[in-house]
Design a protein around this motif. Sequence first.
Motif, PDB file in Angstrom:
ATOM      1  N   ALA A  32      -8.596   3.023  -1.895  1.00  0.00           N
ATOM      2  CA  ALA A  32      -8.414   1.664  -2.415  1.00  0.00           C
ATOM      3  C   ALA A  32      -7.076   1.093  -1.991  1.00  0.00           C
ATOM      4  O   ALA A  32      -6.941  -0.093  -1.707  1.00  0.00           O
ATOM      5  CB  ALA A  32      -8.525   1.685  -3.943  1.00  0.00           C
ATOM      6  N   ARG A  33      -6.039   1.951  -1.939  1.00  0.00           N
ATOM      7  CA  ARG A  33      -4.711   1.461  -1.590  1.00  0.00           C
ATOM      8  C   ARG A  33      -4.583   1.166  -0.111  1.00  0.00           C
ATOM      9  O   ARG A  33      -3.936   0.215   0.304  1.00  0.00           O
ATOM     10  CB  ARG A  33      -3.651   2.490  -1.997  1.00  0.00           C
ATOM     11  CG  ARG A  33      -3.419   2.544  -3.496  1.00  0.00           C
ATOM     12  CD  ARG A  33      -2.314   3.530  -3.825  1.00  0.00           C
ATOM     13  NE  ARG A  33      -2.024   3.528  -5.250  1.00  0.00           N
ATOM     14  CZ  ARG A  33      -1.128   4.320  -5.816  1.00  0.00           C
ATOM     15  NH1 ARG A  33      -0.439   5.183  -5.074  1.00  0.00           N
ATOM     16  NH2 ARG A  33      -0.909   4.271  -7.117  1.00  0.00           N
ATOM     17  N   THR A  34      -5.160   2.008   0.715  1.00  0.00           N
ATOM     18  CA  THR A  34      -4.991   1.826   2.149  1.00  0.00           C
ATOM     19  C   THR A  34      -5.944   0.799   2.727  1.00  0.00           C
ATOM     20  O   THR A  34      -5.683   0.219   3.780  1.00  0.00           O
ATOM     21  CB  THR A  34      -5.190   3.160   2.892  1.00  0.00           C
ATOM     22  OG1 THR A  34      -6.490   3.685   2.575  1.00  0.00           O
ATOM     23  CG2 THR A  34      -4.138   4.165   2.461  1.00  0.00           C
ATOM     24  N   GLY A  35      -7.079   0.553   2.039  1.00  0.00           N
ATOM     25  CA  GLY A  35      -8.029  -0.418   2.545  1.00  0.00           C
ATOM     26  C   GLY A  35      -8.673   0.060   3.838  1.00  0.00           C
ATOM     27  O   GLY A  35      -8.849   1.256   4.068  1.00  0.00           O
ATOM     28  N   SER A  36      -8.994  -0.888   4.715  1.00  0.00           N
ATOM     29  CA  SER A  36      -9.653  -0.535   5.957  1.00  0.00           C
ATOM     30  C   SER A  36      -8.668   0.147   6.901  1.00  0.00           C
ATOM     31  O   SER A  36      -7.468  -0.035   6.793  1.00  0.00           O
ATOM     32  CB  SER A  36     -10.218  -1.800   6.617  1.00  0.00           C
ATOM     33  OG  SER A  36      -9.191  -2.732   6.818  1.00  0.00           O
ATOM     34  N   PRO A  37      -9.197   0.950   7.841  1.00  0.00           N
ATOM     35  CA  PRO A  37      -8.312   1.644   8.779  1.00  0.00           C
ATOM     36  C   PRO A  37      -7.475   0.664   9.589  1.00  0.00           C
ATOM     37  O   PRO A  37      -7.871  -0.471   9.834  1.00  0.00           O
ATOM     38  CB  PRO A  37      -9.297   2.408   9.684  1.00  0.00           C
ATOM     39  CG  PRO A  37     -10.564   2.483   8.909  1.00  0.00           C
ATOM     40  CD  PRO A  37     -10.610   1.254   8.059  1.00  0.00           C
ATOM     41  N   ALA A  38      -6.285   1.120   9.988  1.00  0.00           N
ATOM     42  CA  ALA A  38      -5.412   0.272  10.808  1.00  0.00           C
ATOM     43  C   ALA A  38      -6.100  -0.040  12.131  1.00  0.00           C
ATOM     44  O   ALA A  38      -6.790   0.806  12.694  1.00  0.00           O
ATOM     45  CB  ALA A  38      -4.093   0.986  11.064  1.00  0.00           C
ATOM     46  N   PRO A  39      -5.941  -1.269  12.630  1.00  0.00           N
ATOM     47  CA  PRO A  39      -6.596  -1.619  13.896  1.00  0.00           C
ATOM     48  C   PRO A  39      -5.992  -0.853  15.058  1.00  0.00           C
ATOM     49  O   PRO A  39      -4.852  -0.399  15.009  1.00  0.00           O
ATOM     50  CB  PRO A  39      -6.315  -3.118  14.031  1.00  0.00           C
ATOM     51  CG  PRO A  39      -5.077  -3.336  13.228  1.00  0.00           C
ATOM     52  CD  PRO A  39      -5.139  -2.372  12.087  1.00  0.00           C
ATOM     53  N   GLU A  40      -6.784  -0.718  16.102  1.00  0.00           N
ATOM     54  CA  GLU A  40      -6.281  -0.103  17.325  1.00  0.00           C
ATOM     55  C   GLU A  40      -5.268  -1.040  17.982  1.00  0.00           C
ATOM     56  O   GLU A  40      -5.355  -2.266  17.841  1.00  0.00           O
ATOM     57  CB  GLU A  40      -7.445   0.150  18.295  1.00  0.00           C
ATOM     58  CG  GLU A  40      -8.423   1.211  17.829  1.00  0.00           C
ATOM     59  CD  GLU A  40      -7.796   2.589  17.758  1.00  0.00           C
ATOM     60  OE1 GLU A  40      -6.984   2.925  18.655  1.00  0.00           O
ATOM     61  OE2 GLU A  40      -8.092   3.327  16.803  1.00  0.00           O
ATOM     62  N   PRO A  41      -4.293  -0.487  18.695  1.00  0.00           N
ATOM     63  CA  PRO A  41      -3.353  -1.358  19.415  1.00  0.00           C
ATOM     64  C   PRO A  41      -4.097  -2.301  20.364  1.00  0.00           C
ATOM     65  O   PRO A  41      -5.033  -1.895  21.047  1.00  0.00           O
ATOM     66  CB  PRO A  41      -2.485  -0.358  20.183  1.00  0.00           C
ATOM     67  CG  PRO A  41      -2.564   0.908  19.401  1.00  0.00           C
ATOM     68  CD  PRO A  41      -3.959   0.939  18.835  1.00  0.00           C
TER      69      PRO A  41
END
Length: 267
Positions: A32-41
């Motif tokens: 819940a805290r991190t949400g969706s994965p970080a986008p790729e560069p």
Amino acid sequence: MLAGLSPARRRLVLTLLSLVVVGTVLIAVLVARTGSPAPEPVAQDRPGPVLLVPGYGGGGTGALRELADRLTAEGRDTTVVRLPGNGTGDLRASAGALDEAASEALERTGETSVDVVGYSAGGVIARLWVADGHAGITRRVLTLGSPHHGTSLADLAGALAPGRCPVGCRQLTTGSDVLSALNGDDETPAGPTWVSIWTTQDETVTPPDSARLDGAVNLTVQSVCPDAEVRHGELVRSPIVQAMVVTMLAAGNPAELGPADCPRLSG
């Protein structure tokens, strides 16, 4: 099933079940805290359209049109973003205007990413827009003299003349809710590459190194051209700074600039 176990085994099973429940709850909290994965560069080898974001009160709009002309001459599709309320209102609303401009530019050009240049408060607006789910379509964010950690000028206005310090001004004070949220975790989230350029002679963003961003390529004008005389209001119009911007927005990763580059950039 537990009734058939010895008391010792029953306690062991209950302990293991408790650990499983606790672990499940912790995982849910982390997700819940991190949400969706970080986008790729975002790929750096194909520059898309450039969006130029003015500062507080529309600051730098005219000079940004000069920079737009220079970028257009370099073959870049360039737009100066119009901010609601002349840029003195809620910076998050201004980020909405940037979102509209980005959508129009991507649709017009057929590209998949944009470069954003934010002058002064425009750099904070750019960061708000990226943080609002747009990191995956932003190749590069370049800020010019932006008060990423506030400016004592806004602090003074908020303290001595609060009636003349509207919401956009208050959001640029040291430790404001907006800046605290942007700086509380990762100042340069994954997706774009980040560049911050400022002048050590800035009299509006004070202290000048409020423009420094952790994780960005940080450059002062004077680290490239030591004798350059550039104030805050000259950051966009200065030929040296314009040349730095064009260079830092080129295809590939941001260039390494130093004193050896000053003659070329000054020419």
